[in-house]
Each structure stands twice: as structure tokens, then as C-alpha cells.
Scaffold this active site. Sequence first.
Site, PDB file in Angstrom:
ATOM      1  N   GLU A  53       0.873  -1.164  -0.077  1.00  0.00           N
ATOM      2  CA  GLU A  53      -0.045  -0.253  -0.022  1.00  0.00           C
ATOM      3  C   GLU A  53       0.961   1.339  -0.097  1.00  0.00           C
ATOM      4  O   GLU A  53       1.849   1.292   1.040  1.00  0.00           O
ATOM      5  CB  GLU A  53      -0.747   0.030   1.277  1.00  0.00           C
ATOM      6  CG  GLU A  53      -1.645   1.146   1.239  1.00  0.00           C
ATOM      7  CD  GLU A  53      -2.452   1.358   2.834  1.00  0.00           C
ATOM      8  OE1 GLU A  53      -3.797   1.378   2.790  1.00  0.00           O
ATOM      9  OE2 GLU A  53      -1.851   1.138   3.731  1.00  0.00           O
ATOM     10  N   HIS A  71      13.966  -2.977   5.383  1.00  0.00           N
ATOM     11  CA  HIS A  71      13.835  -3.191   3.839  1.00  0.00           C
ATOM     12  C   HIS A  71      12.653  -4.046   3.502  1.00  0.00           C
ATOM     13  O   HIS A  71      11.944  -4.836   4.531  1.00  0.00           O
ATOM     14  CB  HIS A  71      15.039  -3.855   3.346  1.00  0.00           C
ATOM     15  CG  HIS A  71      15.282  -5.093   3.604  1.00  0.00           C
ATOM     16  ND1 HIS A  71      15.910  -5.522   4.730  1.00  0.00           N
ATOM     17  CD2 HIS A  71      15.141  -6.480   3.196  1.00  0.00           C
ATOM     18  CE1 HIS A  71      16.281  -6.831   4.875  1.00  0.00           C
ATOM     19  NE2 HIS A  71      15.710  -7.095   3.871  1.00  0.00           N
ATOM     20  N   GLU A 119      14.928  -5.534  -1.292  1.00  0.00           N
ATOM     21  CA  GLU A 119      15.948  -6.746  -1.452  1.00  0.00           C
ATOM     22  C   GLU A 119      15.190  -7.706  -2.296  1.00  0.00           C
ATOM     23  O   GLU A 119      13.941  -8.159  -2.193  1.00  0.00           O
ATOM     24  CB  GLU A 119      16.436  -7.548  -0.243  1.00  0.00           C
ATOM     25  CG  GLU A 119      17.144  -8.526  -0.369  1.00  0.00           C
ATOM     26  CD  GLU A 119      17.341  -9.312   1.020  1.00  0.00           C
ATOM     27  OE1 GLU A 119      18.402  -9.963   0.851  1.00  0.00           O
ATOM     28  OE2 GLU A 119      16.624  -9.253   1.751  1.00  0.00           O
TER      29      GLU A 119
END
Length: 137
Positions: A53, A71, A119
Site C-alpha cells: 500500500e 527493507h 531486496e
Amino acid sequence: MKTLFVSYRVTDLDRSLVFYTALGYAELGRVDTGDGSHLVILGFPGEPAASLELVHRPAGGPVDVGSGFDHLAIQVDTLTSTLEQLTDAGLNPGPVEYPGGPQGPKTSWLTDPDGYRIELVEWPSGHAEGITAADFS
């Protein structure tokens, strides 16, 4: 219980949507929350539900990414081809890394327009989808 999605507050909604659609997300829906603010719900094609979102609150001041968030990890089928596609789309992914050694996952890092780190992970052949308790036994 299960996790529904991650929510990122973004500075420039249009710029972030360009980035995340280039990454492969598709917009599933949008909510105008008033005062110029919007919530945009995204998911990858083939996912059964939303996974991201984007929250745009212009009146909320600047976005502060350095406040504890580290991350987002995204699984990819083939990291090399994903990196080529992202580079062709004007994104700047980092080099391939092998954090678990040569037999472990392949990863690469990418940073979104607000500084959120992403990542990208390709699991070795035969590895289960995602990380499970078996990865720690």
C-alpha cells in the site's frame, strides 16, 4: 492470522507509482481519504491479494525513511532477467550478491524514490517459497 501487506508513506505518489509499476506491481485500487491524501493498493500479477500500500499524505510533511524501517524483500523467479528488465525500465538495481555463499540465494538491492530499500531474492533450485523454519534447522 497472516500479514496482509506492507504500507509505505510516499512523498510523490505519481513518481512512486512509476517506480513500483516498473518493478512489476499493478494497481488494484485507490482510496481518496480527503485533504489531498490517497491510499493506493498494489499487488503483483498472479498474487491472490494485495501486498503493498502506498500512502500519500501531502499535509503530513516529509517522509522519514530512516526511522527504523530496514527493507522489503521480494522473491523473483530469475534474478538476472529481473535485473535486466529493471535496468531497461530506468531503475538502478545493484549487483548480484550471494549472502549465503555460492549455494544460497542470489540477491540484489534497489532503492525507491523515497529511499526505501528493496531486496530482490532468487532462491536456489528446490528451495521452498519464502523463508520457513526449515531454513534455521
